[in-house]
Design a protein around this motif. Structure first.
Motif, mmCIF file in Angstrom:
data_model
loop_
_atom_site.group_PDB
_atom_site.id
_atom_site.type_symbol
_atom_site.label_atom_id
_atom_site.label_comp_id
_atom_site.label_asym_id
_atom_site.label_seq_id
_atom_site.Cartn_x
_atom_site.Cartn_y
_atom_site.Cartn_z
ATOM 1 N N GLY A 10 12.887 97.873 128.768
ATOM 2 C CA GLY A 10 14.083 97.357 128.136
ATOM 3 C C GLY A 10 13.871 96.285 127.186
ATOM 4 O O GLY A 10 14.505 95.896 126.449
ATOM 5 N N GLY A 11 12.340 95.849 127.054
ATOM 6 C CA GLY A 11 11.975 94.778 126.290
ATOM 7 C C GLY A 11 12.001 95.454 124.697
ATOM 8 O O GLY A 11 12.135 96.524 124.397
ATOM 9 N N LEU A 12 12.196 94.304 123.777
ATOM 10 C CA LEU A 12 12.271 94.642 122.502
ATOM 11 C C LEU A 12 11.221 94.084 121.504
ATOM 12 O O LEU A 12 10.472 93.190 121.834
ATOM 13 C CB LEU A 12 13.618 93.936 121.803
ATOM 14 C CG LEU A 12 13.938 93.968 120.212
ATOM 15 C CD1 LEU A 12 14.586 95.557 120.146
ATOM 16 C CD2 LEU A 12 14.956 93.070 119.950
ATOM 17 N N LEU A 13 10.600 94.983 120.941
ATOM 18 C CA LEU A 13 9.318 94.914 120.037
ATOM 19 C C LEU A 13 9.624 95.074 118.685
ATOM 20 O O LEU A 13 10.321 95.937 118.022
ATOM 21 C CB LEU A 13 8.461 95.991 120.339
ATOM 22 C CG LEU A 13 6.913 96.064 119.507
ATOM 23 C CD1 LEU A 13 6.277 94.960 119.826
ATOM 24 C CD2 LEU A 13 6.324 97.455 119.897
ATOM 25 N N LYS A 14 9.344 93.827 117.852
ATOM 26 C CA LYS A 14 9.357 94.085 116.206
ATOM 27 C C LYS A 14 8.078 94.592 115.749
ATOM 28 O O LYS A 14 6.822 93.887 116.213
ATOM 29 C CB LYS A 14 9.736 92.570 115.691
ATOM 30 C CG LYS A 14 9.803 92.792 114.344
ATOM 31 C CD LYS A 14 10.268 91.267 113.670
ATOM 32 C CE LYS A 14 10.343 91.253 112.224
ATOM 33 N NZ LYS A 14 10.831 89.813 111.790
ATOM 34 N N VAL A 15 8.079 95.547 114.899
ATOM 35 C CA VAL A 15 6.955 96.147 114.301
ATOM 36 C C VAL A 15 6.843 95.833 112.773
ATOM 37 O O VAL A 15 7.914 95.978 112.051
ATOM 38 C CB VAL A 15 6.681 97.607 114.197
ATOM 39 C CG1 VAL A 15 5.518 98.061 113.757
ATOM 40 C CG2 VAL A 15 6.364 97.866 115.881
ATOM 41 N N ILE A 16 5.887 95.168 112.082
ATOM 42 C CA ILE A 16 5.825 94.710 110.878
ATOM 43 C C ILE A 16 4.819 95.733 110.251
ATOM 44 O O ILE A 16 3.671 95.584 110.835
ATOM 45 C CB ILE A 16 5.551 93.316 110.429
ATOM 46 C CG1 ILE A 16 6.333 92.647 111.107
ATOM 47 C CG2 ILE A 16 5.429 92.983 109.107
ATOM 48 C CD1 ILE A 16 6.112 90.995 111.290
ATOM 49 N N ALA A 17 4.859 96.411 109.260
ATOM 50 C CA ALA A 17 3.812 97.393 108.617
ATOM 51 C C ALA A 17 4.049 97.593 107.060
ATOM 52 O O ALA A 17 5.253 97.138 106.813
ATOM 53 C CB ALA A 17 4.087 98.991 109.432
ATOM 54 N N THR A 18 2.813 97.781 106.724
ATOM 55 C CA THR A 18 2.947 97.787 105.032
ATOM 56 C C THR A 18 2.861 99.322 104.609
ATOM 57 O O THR A 18 2.695 99.952 103.647
ATOM 58 C CB THR A 18 1.943 97.203 104.239
ATOM 59 O OG1 THR A 18 0.674 97.376 105.117
ATOM 60 C CG2 THR A 18 2.631 95.632 104.574
ATOM 61 N N ASP A 19 2.230 100.357 105.672
ATOM 62 C CA ASP A 19 1.965 101.678 105.387
ATOM 63 C C ASP A 19 3.379 102.594 105.483
ATOM 64 O O ASP A 19 4.118 102.686 106.450
ATOM 65 C CB ASP A 19 1.249 102.238 106.556
ATOM 66 C CG ASP A 19 0.680 103.587 106.335
ATOM 67 O OD1 ASP A 19 1.050 104.433 105.379
ATOM 68 O OD2 ASP A 19 -0.124 104.104 107.231
#
Length: 80
Positions: free
Chosen positions: A34-43
């Protein structure tokens, strides 16, 4: 801007396929259900790969955005 407060942040800036998804797999594994993950990507391939990853493993892709060549994703880990 989305007002989600993530439990963890994965910064995959500068990494190319398949590294962002490989890192995502590890981060999501370590996240509480149930946790929330933020992903930052440039691809740009993450626009295809991350939604497929979420669909295949039943995680919820809550939101995705693009800001000047940076791709942002908020993923909620499945409860199981």
């Amino acid at each position: 801007m989305t007002d989600f407060t993530p439990d963890a942040v994965l910064d995959a800036t500068g990494l190319n396929c398949p590294e962002p998804v490989m890192m995502l797999h590890q981060y999501i594994r370590d996240l509480a259900p149930g946790g929330l993950l933020k992903v930052i990507a440039t691809d740009p391939s993450t626009r295809r790969d991350i939604p497929k990853f979420c669909g295949f493993l039943d995680h919820e892709l809550v939101e995705q955005q693009e800001e000047a060549g940076t791709y942002l994703y908020w993923i909620r880990k499945k409860l199981d």
